[in-house]
Design a protein around this motif. Structure first.
Motif, short mmCIF file in Angstrom:
data_model
loop_
_atom_site.label_atom_id
_atom_site.label_comp_id
_atom_site.label_asym_id
_atom_site.label_seq_id
_atom_site.Cartn_x
_atom_site.Cartn_y
_atom_site.Cartn_z
N VAL A 157 0.84 -1.21 0.00
CA VAL A 157 0.00 0.00 0.00
C VAL A 157 0.87 1.25 0.00
N ARG A 160 2.81 2.03 -3.21
CA ARG A 160 1.97 2.57 -4.28
C ARG A 160 1.52 3.99 -3.96
N LEU A 161 1.11 4.16 -2.73
CA LEU A 161 0.60 5.47 -2.31
C LEU A 161 1.63 6.57 -2.58
N ILE A 202 -8.36 -4.56 -1.01
CA ILE A 202 -8.50 -3.56 -2.09
C ILE A 202 -7.19 -3.39 -2.84
N CYS A 203 -6.13 -3.11 -2.11
CA CYS A 203 -4.84 -2.86 -2.74
C CYS A 203 -4.09 -4.18 -2.88
N PRO A 208 -5.43 -4.08 -8.26
CA PRO A 208 -6.01 -3.41 -7.09
C PRO A 208 -7.30 -2.69 -7.49
N CYS A 210 -8.77 0.15 -7.23
CA CYS A 210 -8.51 1.55 -6.87
C CYS A 210 -9.80 2.38 -6.78
N CYS A 213 -11.00 2.52 -3.34
CA CYS A 213 -9.98 2.80 -2.32
C CYS A 213 -10.18 4.18 -1.70
N TRP A 215 -8.01 5.97 -0.48
CA TRP A 215 -6.85 6.80 -0.78
C TRP A 215 -6.64 6.94 -2.29
N MET A 216 -7.70 6.78 -3.06
CA MET A 216 -7.57 6.84 -4.50
C MET A 216 -7.03 8.22 -4.95
N CYS A 219 -3.26 8.83 -4.11
CA CYS A 219 -2.33 7.76 -4.46
C CYS A 219 -1.50 8.11 -5.71
N ARG A 222 -1.55 5.34 -8.56
CA ARG A 222 -2.81 5.31 -9.31
C ARG A 222 -2.89 6.49 -10.28
N GLN A 227 0.12 1.26 -10.74
CA GLN A 227 -0.06 0.56 -9.47
C GLN A 227 0.66 -0.77 -9.39
S1 SF4 Z 1 -5.46 3.80 -5.10
FE1 SF4 Z 1 -5.10 1.73 -5.78
S2 SF4 Z 1 -2.89 1.48 -5.75
FE2 SF4 Z 1 -3.36 3.29 -4.58
S3 SF4 Z 1 -3.45 2.58 -2.46
FE3 SF4 Z 1 -5.54 2.55 -3.29
S4 SF4 Z 1 -5.84 0.48 -4.10
FE4 SF4 Z 1 -3.63 0.79 -3.76
#
Ligand code: SF4
Length: 373
Positions: A157, A160-161, A202-203, A208, A210, A213, A215-216, A219, A222, A227
């Protein structure tokens, strides 16, 4: 006229713990070791589940956890039990060094801390079998302390974030620091569990979700559409992963079924339990076709991993117990368990035997668990 594709830009918003916690309040997984919303979980349960979850999936751990808790409801019960009873209750979970450490830790909690788990990461780290991840997980989940509990899910996570370009394992300190920055003062335990849940549901490593999510927006991976390229990992080995099955037969007089490999080739002349061929496309579901004898085979949870110079190997281990007097099939022989140390067992076979019979089966360094890194 063709319009240029929109360029990925770095998101302006920073990830906020509050967004994740709002998502967690609606979507948290219901797990037997988790406290009800608004409550704090018992340290014994959190610790027990975290040790069981090292290298074992949630699905596999659930029934073991419930049975184990039924048998040893408190840390005092666990500490007072003979180690053999603990090993027996652990049977099937594999990585038996974890069970020995579990018992040693329970005794240490009784003797050094009067039966109460210490609340800080630093004190938890002094207990047997508790490493950085477990100490942070117990401190945050059971004692609501600010701590960064970073497991594989959390690494994914965070990588990617923040689109972390540095490869694992070098990026671990950075990931830990970024995670800690996000931990809120008011609900650190829920935050730890929320990131774990996000990574697990989710991730995910592939595809994933997204769009779901929390935190979309902030991120970075993303936003760039990259990702699945994170976390970056150092390439450890060349060669394709091969898979196979290993068959451990334990006779009632403690005999173990072994064979000697041909003198030429990989591990030439060394001793092994019977195995299937090792191939990239090997399918463990069909392993019974390769079993060395008719028996009641039990597929053990977990996998034995080993890295040879030219390829990594994953073995699914099957265990069968047969009566005294059972003859060995052609080209195979029995060796008493207490004499295993006299056999030329390569490391991979020591791992297989330790996985099937416990770490005392043959001298072996078991694969690193999260806490042993
Ligand atoms: S947006 Fe996608 S890649 Fe980014 S933390 Fe959320 S699920 Fe993971």
């Amino acid at each position: 006229m063709l319009t240029p594709a929109p360029r990925a830009t770095k998101p302006q918003a920073r990830p906020a713990a509050a967004d994740l916690l709002t998502w967690y309040d609606r979507h948290r997984r219901s797990l037997p070791w988790r406290a009800e919303p608004g409550e704090i979980a018992a340290p014994y349960r959190v610790w027990l589940s975290e040790i069981m979850l090292q290298q074992t999936t949630v699905m596999a751990v659930k029934p073991f956890y419930l049975r184990f808790l039924d048998r040893f409801p408190t840390v005092a019960d666990l500490a007072a039990a003979p180690v053999d009873a603990v090993m027996q209750a652990w049977a099937g979970l594999g990585y038996y060094s974890r069970a020995r450490n579990l018992h040693a830790c329970a005794i240490a909690v009784m003797e050094r801390h009067g039966g109460r788990f210490p609340a800080t990461e630093a004190e938890l780290l002094t207990l047997p079998g508790i490493g950085a991840y477990t100490a942070a997980a117990v401190a945050s989940i059971a004692f609501n302390q600010r701590a960064a509990a970073v497991d594989g899910n959390v690494e994914r996570v965070m990588s990617r974030l923040f689109a972390i370009e540095e490869a694992l394992p070098k990026s671990k300190p950075l990931i830990r620091a970024l995670t800690l920055e996000l931990v809120p003062d008011d609900r650190p335990g829920d935050f730890a569990q929320a990131v774990m849940d996000l990574g697990a549901t989710i991730c995910t490593p592939k595809r994933p979700a997204c769009a779901l999510c929390p935190w979309m927006v902030p991120c970075e991976a993303r936003a760039a559409g990259t990702q699945e390229l994170y976390p970056k990992k150092l390439k450890k080995v060349s060669g394709d992963l091969r898979r196979g099955a290993a068959f451990v037969v334990l006779r009632a007089d403690d005999g173990i079924l072994l064979r000697t490999r041909p003198p030429q080739g990989l591990l030439g002349g060394m001793v092994e339990t019977p195995t299937s061929a090792w191939e990239p496309s090997y399918e463990p579901a069909h392993a019974m076709l390769d079993a060395p004898m008719e028996a009641r085979w039990q597929r053990l949870p977990g996998i034995v991993r080993h890295v040879f110079t030219h390829f990594p190997l994953e073995l699914t281990v099957f265990l069968a117990k047969v009566p005294k007097g059972t003859p060995a099939p052609a080209d195979l022989r029995w060796t008493l368990r207490r004499d295993l140390h006299e056999e030329a067992l390569p490391g991979v076979m020591k791992k297989v035997l330790a996985h099937a019979l416990g770490s005392g089966a043959a001298p072996v360094k078991t694969p690193k668990a999260k806490d042993e890194r």
